[in-house]
Design a protein around this motif. Structure first.
Motif, PDB file in Angstrom:
ATOM      1  N   ARG A  29       0.754  -1.161   0.069  1.00  0.00           N
ATOM      2  CA  ARG A  29      -0.035   0.064   0.056  1.00  0.00           C
ATOM      3  C   ARG A  29       0.744   1.358   0.261  1.00  0.00           C
ATOM      4  O   ARG A  29       1.580   1.494   0.898  1.00  0.00           O
ATOM      5  CB  ARG A  29      -0.905   0.010   1.186  1.00  0.00           C
ATOM      6  N   GLY A  56     -10.171  -1.970  -2.006  1.00  0.00           N
ATOM      7  CA  GLY A  56     -10.086  -0.694  -1.364  1.00  0.00           C
ATOM      8  C   GLY A  56      -8.732  -0.015  -1.266  1.00  0.00           C
ATOM      9  O   GLY A  56      -8.627   1.201  -0.647  1.00  0.00           O
ATOM     10  N   GLU A  58      -6.037   2.260  -3.086  1.00  0.00           N
ATOM     11  CA  GLU A  58      -6.123   3.283  -4.212  1.00  0.00           C
ATOM     12  C   GLU A  58      -4.713   3.484  -4.910  1.00  0.00           C
ATOM     13  O   GLU A  58      -4.776   4.078  -5.973  1.00  0.00           O
ATOM     14  CB  GLU A  58      -6.616   4.746  -3.663  1.00  0.00           C
ATOM     15  N   ASP A  59      -3.573   3.030  -3.931  1.00  0.00           N
ATOM     16  CA  ASP A  59      -2.461   3.311  -4.430  1.00  0.00           C
ATOM     17  C   ASP A  59      -1.516   2.320  -4.372  1.00  0.00           C
ATOM     18  O   ASP A  59      -0.276   2.278  -3.566  1.00  0.00           O
ATOM     19  CB  ASP A  59      -1.744   4.739  -3.771  1.00  0.00           C
ATOM     20  N   ARG A  76      -2.238   0.572 -11.029  1.00  0.00           N
ATOM     21  CA  ARG A  76      -3.956   0.600 -10.656  1.00  0.00           C
ATOM     22  C   ARG A  76      -4.684  -0.578 -11.331  1.00  0.00           C
ATOM     23  O   ARG A  76      -4.243  -1.238 -12.360  1.00  0.00           O
ATOM     24  CB  ARG A  76      -4.111   1.896 -11.307  1.00  0.00           C
ATOM     25  N   ASP A  79      -9.747  -1.504 -15.327  1.00  0.00           N
ATOM     26  CA  ASP A  79     -11.500  -1.437 -15.161  1.00  0.00           C
ATOM     27  C   ASP A  79     -12.046  -2.774 -15.669  1.00  0.00           C
ATOM     28  O   ASP A  79     -11.765  -3.417 -16.618  1.00  0.00           O
ATOM     29  CB  ASP A  79     -11.995  -0.399 -16.018  1.00  0.00           C
TER      30      ASP A  79
END
Length: 506
Positions: A29, A56, A58-59, A76, A79
């Motif tokens: 993380r 959860g 994000e980075d 990342r 999608d």
């Protein structure tokens, strides 16, 4: 993503975990955050990991731990490329895109293959405080639910799979290819278990990875493009296919029965019951052997024919061959492929389009030999049972049927073996409660000697003990608890009676 080849030559000999597996990555993380788990480089810009590892987050940051000096890289989630765990269990995969590409030569080879019990594999995880990574050696055991596969520690001294291993690539010792991802673990010590999601299931959830997967899919279009068949036509075949734990067995399907076999293969494939289902019309021995060798993930060499490789290390796989009588050499296919797979503990369905056609006599002789061997083994197990009279009579009928028509008798063997297994379980449970049965009788005699035959306080615990012993199936732990409770009640009642007698004497 760049497409990979459908198959490749793999080196003979074991793959050592000590060799650099440069596709292994660690997922954290943020730049300085905690380790979340592991991952697999599946393309220059893509990393495969578990959905719960990056849920959860994000980075996420990816470290190429097996490439010394390689810089960390931000990533990342792609999608639509995150499939959380679902009931079954199934799923729990995610695809990350790296901000900076890695070399193509560092990318892992994902291999689909048949799962053979006790196949040695290894993995590397990153438990808390051991961010540099810890290796563990495991063996594959079998399907557990819809998609996942159970793995066991190879020995009691191996590192247990724990938090920090999720997303780790499970590497085949024989080929060095990735067979799946670590997704879950349970328990500790010698009872520690873990699970992986295999490459087949990963590719089904993330079709973009299909071009990176090598290895035979195992199921020919003849078995996937099937019309619906009545459930009654399919059930007996499906049961037979799913009894893979019972060792070598062979089944012959003729004419119209093949429609039920194809339908059963389609259903069994979803539950892991079939490793290979081939349309062998017009195919030769070497081609069929190559398909089995590839599906089983057996290392090969350029100088060794597939049939030779198969004879050297026949895997315990479940194989369906449709159109044996229309193969290039039906008799050779039965003798040089089917017989070899059976020798390795495999299960085979031989499909013939026409009765009495080419190869049918060889198949019948093969079936007769397998049936005879299984009946002899079952007879020894029945003889060892304390009360196997009913099974001995059924065995006699089965032997007589096998003498008349071994091909038909072969279909009844699994059902009979199931009855033997149930009788063996009952016998083990009975042996486990023999001491408690004796303890109950001794405690009852103790109560009678003390004049407590009609003691109302002992009636209920005695009834419970008798009921536990008479349960079907009997639960040894429940029996022991009920019998010792009755024994303790008798002891307490005797002490109370002695106390009353002492007061009377005074």
């Amino acid at each position: 993503m760049t497409s990979g080849s459908g198959s490749r030559q793999v080196p003979a000999g074991p793959h050592a975990p000590a060799a650099r597996e440069r596709w292994r990555v660690r997922v954290r993380r943020g730049w300085d955050g905690p380790v979340l788990g592991a991952g697999v480089l599946v393309g220059p810009e893509h990393v495969l990991t578990c959905a719960h590892v990056v849920a959860g987050v994000e980075d996420p940051v990816v470290d190429a731990v097996e490439v010394p000096g390689s810089p960390s890289c931000r990533a990342r989630l792609v999608d639509g490329m995150c499939v959380p765990e679902a009931d079954g269990p199934s799923g729990d995969v995610a695809l990350l895109r790296l901000d900076a590409p890695r070399p193509e030569e560092h990318v892992a080879v994902l291999r689909r293959m048949a799962v053979t019990r006790d196949r040695p594999v290894h993995a590397q995880g990153f438990p808390q405080g051991l961010d540099h990574g810890v290796w563990t050696r495991l063996t594959l055991f079998g399907h557990s639910g819809a998609e996942w596969l159970q793995m066991n520690l190879r020995s009691a001294t191996e590192q247990q799979v724990r938090v920090g291993y999720s997303g780790a690539g499970v590497t085949d010792d024989a080929t060095g290819d990735v067979l799946g991802l670590v997704v879950a673990r349970y328990g500790a010590g010698e009872a520690a278990l873990s699970w992986m999601i295999p490459v087949d299931a990963i590719a089904a959830h993330l079709p973009v990875l299909a071009g990176r997967v090598v290895g035979d899919t195992g199921i020919d279009p003849l078995f996937t493009d099937v019309a619906a068949a009545p459930a009654g036509d399919v059930g007996w075949v499906l049961d037979w296919l799913r009894h893979r734990g019972r060792g070598a067995a062979v089944l012959v399907a003729l004419g119209e029965e093949l429609a039920a076999v194809r339908q059963a293969v389609a259903a069994a494939d979803r539950g892991g019951g079939v490793d290979l289902a081939l349309d062998v019309r017009g195919r030769g021995v070497e081609e069929v052997a190559r398909r089995i060798v590839d599906r089983a993930g057996l290392p090969t060499s350029e100088v060794e024919r597939p049939s030779e490789r198969l004879r050297a290390d026949a895997p315990p796989v479940t194989v369906v061959l449709d159109g044996v009588d229309e193969a290039e050499e039906p008799v050779a296919l039965v003798d040089d492929v089917t017989r070899v797979v059976l020798g390795g503990g495999g299960r085979i369905v031989l499909g013939f389009r026409r009765e009495g056609s080419a190869g049918a006599s060889a198949a019948a002789a093969l079936v007769a030999g397998v049936v005879g061997t299984r009946l002899a083994a079952l007879a020894r197990r029945v003889d060892a049972l304390p009360d196997g009279t009913d099974l001995q009579l059924r065995l006699l009928v089965l032997r007589q049927a096998a003498e008349r028509d071994p091909v038909l008798a072969a279909r009844w063997l699994d059902e009979f073996e199931g009855g033997v297994e149930r009788a063996e379980r009952r016998a083990r449970r009975e042996r486990a409660v023999e001491d408690d049965r004796g303890l109950l009788e001794a405690s009852r005699a103790m109560a009678n000697d003390a004049g407590l035959e009609e003691d109302l306080g002992l009636a209920e615990p005695y009834r419970r003990a008798v009921a536990a012993l008479g349960a079907d199936p009997v639960d040894p732990r429940a029996v022991h608890a009920a019998v010792t409770a009755y024994r303790d009640a008798v002891r307490s009642a005797r002490e109370a009676e002695r106390g009353r007698e002492g007061e009377e004497d005074r």
